[in-house]
Design an enzyme around this catalytic site. Structure first.
Site, short mmCIF file in Angstrom:
data_model
loop_
_atom_site.label_atom_id
_atom_site.label_comp_id
_atom_site.label_asym_id
_atom_site.label_seq_id
_atom_site.Cartn_x
_atom_site.Cartn_y
_atom_site.Cartn_z
N CYS A 166 -11.76 -7.13 -4.51
CA CYS A 166 -12.72 -6.60 -3.54
C CYS A 166 -12.26 -5.30 -2.88
O CYS A 166 -13.03 -4.66 -2.19
CB CYS A 166 -13.05 -7.64 -2.47
SG CYS A 166 -11.65 -7.99 -1.40
N CYS A 179 -6.48 -13.48 -1.15
CA CYS A 179 -7.13 -12.42 -0.39
C CYS A 179 -7.91 -13.02 0.77
O CYS A 179 -8.68 -13.96 0.59
CB CYS A 179 -8.05 -11.61 -1.29
SG CYS A 179 -9.06 -10.43 -0.39
N CYS A 201 -6.36 -5.77 -2.72
CA CYS A 201 -6.94 -6.83 -3.54
C CYS A 201 -7.71 -6.17 -4.68
O CYS A 201 -8.58 -5.34 -4.43
CB CYS A 201 -7.86 -7.69 -2.69
SG CYS A 201 -8.93 -8.76 -3.67
N ASP A 230 2.40 -2.71 -15.04
CA ASP A 230 3.26 -2.59 -13.86
C ASP A 230 4.68 -2.89 -14.33
O ASP A 230 4.98 -4.01 -14.72
CB ASP A 230 2.80 -3.60 -12.80
CG ASP A 230 3.65 -3.54 -11.55
OD1 ASP A 230 3.96 -2.43 -11.10
OD2 ASP A 230 4.02 -4.61 -11.03
N ASP A 268 2.24 -9.21 -9.49
CA ASP A 268 2.39 -8.17 -10.51
C ASP A 268 1.09 -7.89 -11.25
O ASP A 268 0.75 -6.74 -11.55
CB ASP A 268 3.47 -8.56 -11.51
CG ASP A 268 4.83 -8.65 -10.85
OD1 ASP A 268 5.04 -7.94 -9.86
OD2 ASP A 268 5.67 -9.44 -11.32
N GLU A 277 2.30 3.28 -13.83
CA GLU A 277 2.68 3.93 -12.60
C GLU A 277 3.75 4.97 -12.91
O GLU A 277 4.62 4.73 -13.73
CB GLU A 277 3.24 2.88 -11.64
CG GLU A 277 3.10 3.21 -10.20
CD GLU A 277 3.45 2.01 -9.34
OE1 GLU A 277 3.22 2.06 -8.15
OE2 GLU A 277 3.96 1.02 -9.88
N CYS A 311 -12.04 -12.09 0.19
CA CYS A 311 -12.87 -12.68 -0.86
C CYS A 311 -12.28 -13.98 -1.40
O CYS A 311 -12.94 -14.67 -2.19
CB CYS A 311 -13.09 -11.68 -2.00
SG CYS A 311 -11.60 -11.35 -2.94
ZN LIG Z 1 -10.28 -9.62 -2.06
#
Ligand SMILES: [Zn+2]
Length: 439
Positions: free
Chosen positions: A327, A343, A324, A188, A353, A272, A346
């Site tokens: 998950c 998150c 995330c 990234d 980053d 990216e 989860c």
């Molecule tokens: Zn998650």
């Protein structure tokens, strides 16, 4: 694989003069070609490439205004014609939509100042012993910093604005595959750090231009005080060019080393696909150019091809920083001052980053698998226009800039939060203006 190898040249004063003549003639022929093509285009006349060359070189040599074209090697003039044809064709193809990539504009006329160059094919140069023989110039001293991997097919002789001469050879080079490894990484890119890998490795952004800025400013001020056209002004201009060259070289060197490390340590690298040209029109232009993202990605791509590794760019609109990576829950836009988040589904704690880099890795892997199977992947959750990578990076850098102590900025969390909902560079600039006024 065709690559360029570049060496420093040390021409004698007489050779410098001969080269200056060659640069000048190549420039005039190039510009004459463009002018002639423009005339024919405006008059609706079709003109063949050989006819352009005949009129601009062969016939022009017989006229008193262009008689001096005979003083330089014809190879140089023919190549200038070819360059002009290529530039013109790129523009036409771009207009017709048959050319990939960014729109190419009307070719620019070559200027007398700045970087000068001539291109020579096999019949215009030769390598005898340790010297480079250029037609009608002679044997030029070369500093052979490394061996040429094969016999060059062409050479470009360059004079940089700082007065240095270089020869850039086009050579064929064998691929040199690295032993296979099983690691893969997503990167990234940003401004605070040049890149963060999915493994959590942070690649620093040395900001070469920023660190040279004070010296550059001083040198430019000195130059502006010299009288136009004077010898002292030429000297001061060279000084500015030298400083720019140092910045450029340091940046390139750093990019080479970073790219090689990434390619050596990983079987596949994903990044990216960033829109640098858009960002470079914002207030961050200088920082964006200084980071040299495109240069870094280009080098990774080249080195991956040479060393048998895989490199791919993933789409610009993957929501890399909202999802995330553990998950797959999409949490919606994250305010930029939040460097770490947990998150809600989860409970994984993410660095912003690194999470983005992990999502890039996942997207890259999925793309690659699909490319192998030939199937289409259902797109990841669609990112809100406000949270695509580029603006995220822009806002991030804006935040950082506002914190920069030397500029007397202070933290503006509210401003940064509002920055997240921006959807275009234009709005970003508007925001920057109001933020400045508010301060
Ligand atoms: Zn998650």
């Amino acid at each position: 694989m065709q690559v360029r190898y570049r060496y420093r040249l040390y021409p004698s004063p007489a050779q410098e003069q001969a080269l200056a003549r060659a640069f000048g003639c190549a420039r005039v022929v190039f510009n004459d070609c463009l002018r002639l093509r423009d005339q024919c285009h405006a008059g609706g006349e079709k003109i063949s490439d050989t006819e352009v060359q005949r009129r601009v070189v062969t016939v022009a040599k017989l006229t008193p205004q262009r008689a001096w074209l005979a003083e330089v090697s014809s190879v140089v003039l023919v190549q200038a014609c070819r360059d002009a044809r290529r530039a013109y064709r790129n523009w036409f193809d771009s207009l017709g939509g048959t050319r990939k990539g960014r729109k190419a504009g009307h070719p620019r006329f070559r200027r007398k100042h700045g970087r000068q160059s001539v291109r020579l094919t096999r019949n215009g140069f030769a390598l005898h012993g340790r010297k480079l023989y250029v037609a009608k110039v002679g044997g030029i001293e070369v500093r052979w910093s490394r061996e040429l991997p094969s016999v060059p097919s062409s050479v470009t002789v360059i004079r940089e604005p700082d007065g240095r001469y270089y020869a850039s050879f086009v050579v064929e080079r064998e691929a040199a595959p690295f032993p296979p490894c099983d690691r893969e990484t997503g990167i990234d890119v940003g401004l605070a750090s040049l890149a963060v890998t999915s493994g959590g490795q942070v690649i620093a952004n040395p900001r070469f231009l920023r660190s040279a800025e004070r010296r550059l400013k001083a040198a430019q001020r000195v130059m502006s005080r010299k009288q136009n056209g004077s010898a002292n002004r030429a000297k001061a201009r060279r000084r500015v060019a030298v400083l720019h060259r140092k910045v450029r070289d340091a940046r390139l060197d750093y990019a080479h080393k970073t790219a090689l490390r990434l390619v050596r340590d990983n079987q596949a690298v994903y990044a990216e696909d960033i829109a640098v040209s858009g960002l470079a029109r914002t207030r961050l232009a200088k920082s964006v150019h200084d980071a040299g993202w495109s240069q870094l990605l280009r080098l990774i791509e080249e080195k991956a091809a040479r060393h048998g590794r895989y490199f791919a760019r993933i789409g610009r609109f993957e929501p890399t920083s909202q999802v995330c990576s553990a998950c797959g829950t999409k949490d919606g836009p994250q305010p930029l001052h939040i460097r770490q988040w947990t998150c809600g589904t989860c409970g994984t704690v993410h660095d912003r980053d690194v999470n983005a880099a992990r999502n890039i890795l996942a997207a890259g892997r999925a793309d690659r698998l699909n490319a192998c199977r030939g199937g289409a992947r259902p797109p990841l959750a669609v990112a809100a226009a406000s949270e695509t990578g580029t603006h995220r990076n822009a806002a991030l850098a804006a935040l950082e800039e506002s914190r920069h102590p030397r500029r007397g900025g202070r933290q503006r969390k509210d401003a940064v939060v509002s920055c997240v909902v921006l959807s275009s560079a234009r709005r970003f600039r508007a925001w920057a203006r109001t933020a400045r006024r508010a301060r």
